[in-house]
Write an enzyme that holds these catalytic residues in place. Sequence first.
Site, PDB file in Angstrom:
ATOM      1  N   SER A  62     -24.811  31.629 -68.711  1.00 18.04           N
ATOM      2  CA  SER A  62     -24.197  31.910 -70.155  1.00 18.04           C
ATOM      3  C   SER A  62     -24.829  30.359 -70.549  1.00 18.04           C
ATOM      4  O   SER A  62     -24.671  29.531 -69.866  1.00 18.04           O
ATOM      5  CB  SER A  62     -22.699  31.991 -70.441  1.00 18.04           C
ATOM      6  OG  SER A  62     -23.503  32.058 -72.177  1.00 18.04           O
ATOM      7  N   TYR A 118     -14.212  31.652 -71.919  1.00 19.70           N
ATOM      8  CA  TYR A 118     -15.453  31.877 -71.639  1.00 19.70           C
ATOM      9  C   TYR A 118     -16.721  31.173 -70.884  1.00 19.70           C
ATOM     10  O   TYR A 118     -16.806  31.329 -69.896  1.00 19.70           O
ATOM     11  CB  TYR A 118     -16.461  33.342 -72.630  1.00 19.70           C
ATOM     12  CG  TYR A 118     -16.846  33.330 -72.373  1.00 19.70           C
ATOM     13  CD1 TYR A 118     -16.775  34.729 -71.261  1.00 19.70           C
ATOM     14  CD2 TYR A 118     -18.522  32.831 -73.009  1.00 19.70           C
ATOM     15  CE1 TYR A 118     -18.329  35.127 -71.207  1.00 19.70           C
ATOM     16  CE2 TYR A 118     -19.654  33.848 -72.413  1.00 19.70           C
ATOM     17  CZ  TYR A 118     -19.573  34.811 -71.866  1.00 19.70           C
ATOM     18  OH  TYR A 118     -20.951  35.504 -71.262  1.00 19.70           O
TER      19      TYR A 118
HETATM   20  P1  NDP Z   1     -21.662  44.515 -71.568  1.00 19.33           P
HETATM   21  O1  NDP Z   1     -20.328  44.333 -71.875  1.00 19.33           O
HETATM   22  O2  NDP Z   1     -22.934  45.614 -72.612  1.00 19.33           O
HETATM   23  O3  NDP Z   1     -21.790  45.101 -70.119  1.00 19.33           O
HETATM   24  C1  NDP Z   1     -20.865  44.361 -69.132  1.00 19.33           C
HETATM   25  C2  NDP Z   1     -20.972  45.084 -67.995  1.00 19.33           C
HETATM   26  O4  NDP Z   1     -19.974  44.850 -67.010  1.00 19.33           O
HETATM   27  C3  NDP Z   1     -20.821  46.781 -67.996  1.00 19.33           C
HETATM   28  O5  NDP Z   1     -21.503  47.829 -67.033  1.00 19.33           O
HETATM   29  C4  NDP Z   1     -19.343  47.292 -67.894  1.00 19.33           C
HETATM   30  O6  NDP Z   1     -18.879  48.393 -66.736  1.00 19.33           O
HETATM   31  C5  NDP Z   1     -19.427  45.304 -66.909  1.00 19.33           C
HETATM   32  N1  NDP Z   1     -17.558  45.252 -66.036  1.00 19.33           N
HETATM   33  C6  NDP Z   1     -16.638  44.804 -67.159  1.00 19.33           C
HETATM   34  N2  NDP Z   1     -15.554  45.283 -66.396  1.00 19.33           N
HETATM   35  C7  NDP Z   1     -16.355  44.839 -64.855  1.00 19.33           C
HETATM   36  C8  NDP Z   1     -14.842  45.298 -64.292  1.00 19.33           C
HETATM   37  N3  NDP Z   1     -13.798  44.735 -63.640  1.00 19.33           N
HETATM   38  N4  NDP Z   1     -15.246  45.706 -63.177  1.00 19.33           N
HETATM   39  C9  NDP Z   1     -16.745  46.169 -63.306  1.00 19.33           C
HETATM   40  N5  NDP Z   1     -18.280  46.292 -64.108  1.00 19.33           N
HETATM   41  C10 NDP Z   1     -17.272  45.530 -64.670  1.00 19.33           C
HETATM   42  O7  NDP Z   1     -22.667  43.030 -71.857  1.00 19.33           O
HETATM   43  P2  NDP Z   1     -23.782  41.727 -70.972  1.00 19.33           P
HETATM   44  O8  NDP Z   1     -24.514  43.584 -70.286  1.00 19.33           O
HETATM   45  O9  NDP Z   1     -23.767  41.540 -72.226  1.00 19.33           O
HETATM   46  O10 NDP Z   1     -23.140  41.733 -70.551  1.00 19.33           O
HETATM   47  C11 NDP Z   1     -23.481  41.338 -69.025  1.00 19.33           C
HETATM   48  C12 NDP Z   1     -23.694  39.275 -68.523  1.00 19.33           C
HETATM   49  O11 NDP Z   1     -24.427  39.113 -68.828  1.00 19.33           O
HETATM   50  C13 NDP Z   1     -22.164  39.462 -68.085  1.00 19.33           C
HETATM   51  O12 NDP Z   1     -21.754  38.235 -67.634  1.00 19.33           O
HETATM   52  C14 NDP Z   1     -21.991  38.643 -69.555  1.00 19.33           C
HETATM   53  O13 NDP Z   1     -20.799  37.395 -69.481  1.00 19.33           O
HETATM   54  C15 NDP Z   1     -23.420  38.105 -69.312  1.00 19.33           C
HETATM   55  N6  NDP Z   1     -24.065  37.276 -71.056  1.00 19.33           N
HETATM   56  C16 NDP Z   1     -24.496  38.114 -71.622  1.00 19.33           C
HETATM   57  C17 NDP Z   1     -24.959  36.953 -73.025  1.00 19.33           C
HETATM   58  C18 NDP Z   1     -24.942  38.524 -74.042  1.00 19.33           C
HETATM   59  O14 NDP Z   1     -25.170  38.250 -75.453  1.00 19.33           O
HETATM   60  N7  NDP Z   1     -24.775  39.199 -74.205  1.00 19.33           N
HETATM   61  C19 NDP Z   1     -25.183  35.969 -72.943  1.00 19.33           C
HETATM   62  C20 NDP Z   1     -25.146  35.561 -71.283  1.00 19.33           C
HETATM   63  C21 NDP Z   1     -24.262  35.953 -70.335  1.00 19.33           C
HETATM   64  P3  NDP Z   1     -17.704  49.168 -67.386  1.00 19.33           P
HETATM   65  O15 NDP Z   1     -17.187  49.204 -68.369  1.00 19.33           O
HETATM   66  O16 NDP Z   1     -17.999  50.611 -67.147  1.00 19.33           O
HETATM   67  O17 NDP Z   1     -17.015  48.780 -65.982  1.00 19.33           O
END
Ligand code: NDP
Length: 247
Positions: free
Chosen positions: A143, A157
């Site tokens: 990030s 975070y």
């Molecule tokens: P979302 O919350 O939309 O997606 C997060 C995903 O992670 C979901 O598919 C969720 O699926 C999964 N997840 C959470 N916990 C678990 C777990 N224990 N095991 C398996 N899967 C898990 O957020 P983003 O798409 O934004 O996030 C994706 C990545 O991008 C993250 O690492 C985030 O930190 C990073 N990021 C995002 C930014 C943003 O602004 N959106 C900016 C910078 C980085 P489920 O709940 O079904 O398990």
Amino acid sequence: MSENIANKVVVITGASSGLGEATARHLASFGAKVVLGARRTDKLEKIAGEIRAAGGQAEYLKTDVTVPSEVQSLVDKAVSAYGKLDVIVNNAGLMAIAPMSELKVEEWDRMIDINIKGVLYGVAAALPVFQRQKSGHFINISSVAGIKVFSPGGTVYSGTKFAVRAISDGLRHEVGGDIRTTTIEPGAVESELKYGSSHRESAEMVGDFYQLAISSDSVARAIAYAIEQPADVDINEIVLRPTVQDF
Ligand code: NDP
């Protein structure tokens, strides 16, 4: 150069929403065989079904990235379904924002478990396959908060995202040679991430901040760019953010 994406087998963690979902759909549209992991199988089933209906290839498996054996099973599924593994996108993540003084110790643990240990379990599952094949590509999602501390509120975070960058760079240095390592550092991107904070004032601050968020397709395109390079080109880092975002 999207022909370099066709037929690549790509495991994506956190593929049930946001960046992971967008990446799965985008890569599948170029002919990648995608293997989706997350906990919400209803969402994975729908996304995989829609990819197949559009002529793509997709498998999914319920995967909690805090459980090493489940991440191993996801990689095993990719290899058994498609015979190889070309890319793992270690994307699953949680952003729980709150001042340190709120002492949200359980949320600190969750973020460390998902954002750092989840990435390491992905490395542990994929690295032996990549070494055996003498090819493979790690794509780890950090990030802009992994470049600059997002404080107050995002200190833990940020700590997890700094760790992802450090681990990715050390991994690149150690495995070098045949294996590529890319770290993606996005700014505000539209997804469900903004709903991860239980601290009310922080959640409101995040909600306001995310009004400038750009589409999750922007990250999917960055990931595709890293994958589509010739095998001797390793894109190590991509930083992208909304044009109007200063942090
Ligand atoms: P979302 O919350 O939309 O997606 C997060 C995903 O992670 C979901 O598919 C969720 O699926 C999964 N997840 C959470 N916990 C678990 C777990 N224990 N095991 C398996 N899967 C898990 O957020 P983003 O798409 O934004 O996030 C994706 C990545 O991008 C993250 O690492 C985030 O930190 C990073 N990021 C995002 C930014 C943003 O602004 N959106 C900016 C910078 C980085 P489920 O709940 O079904 O398990």
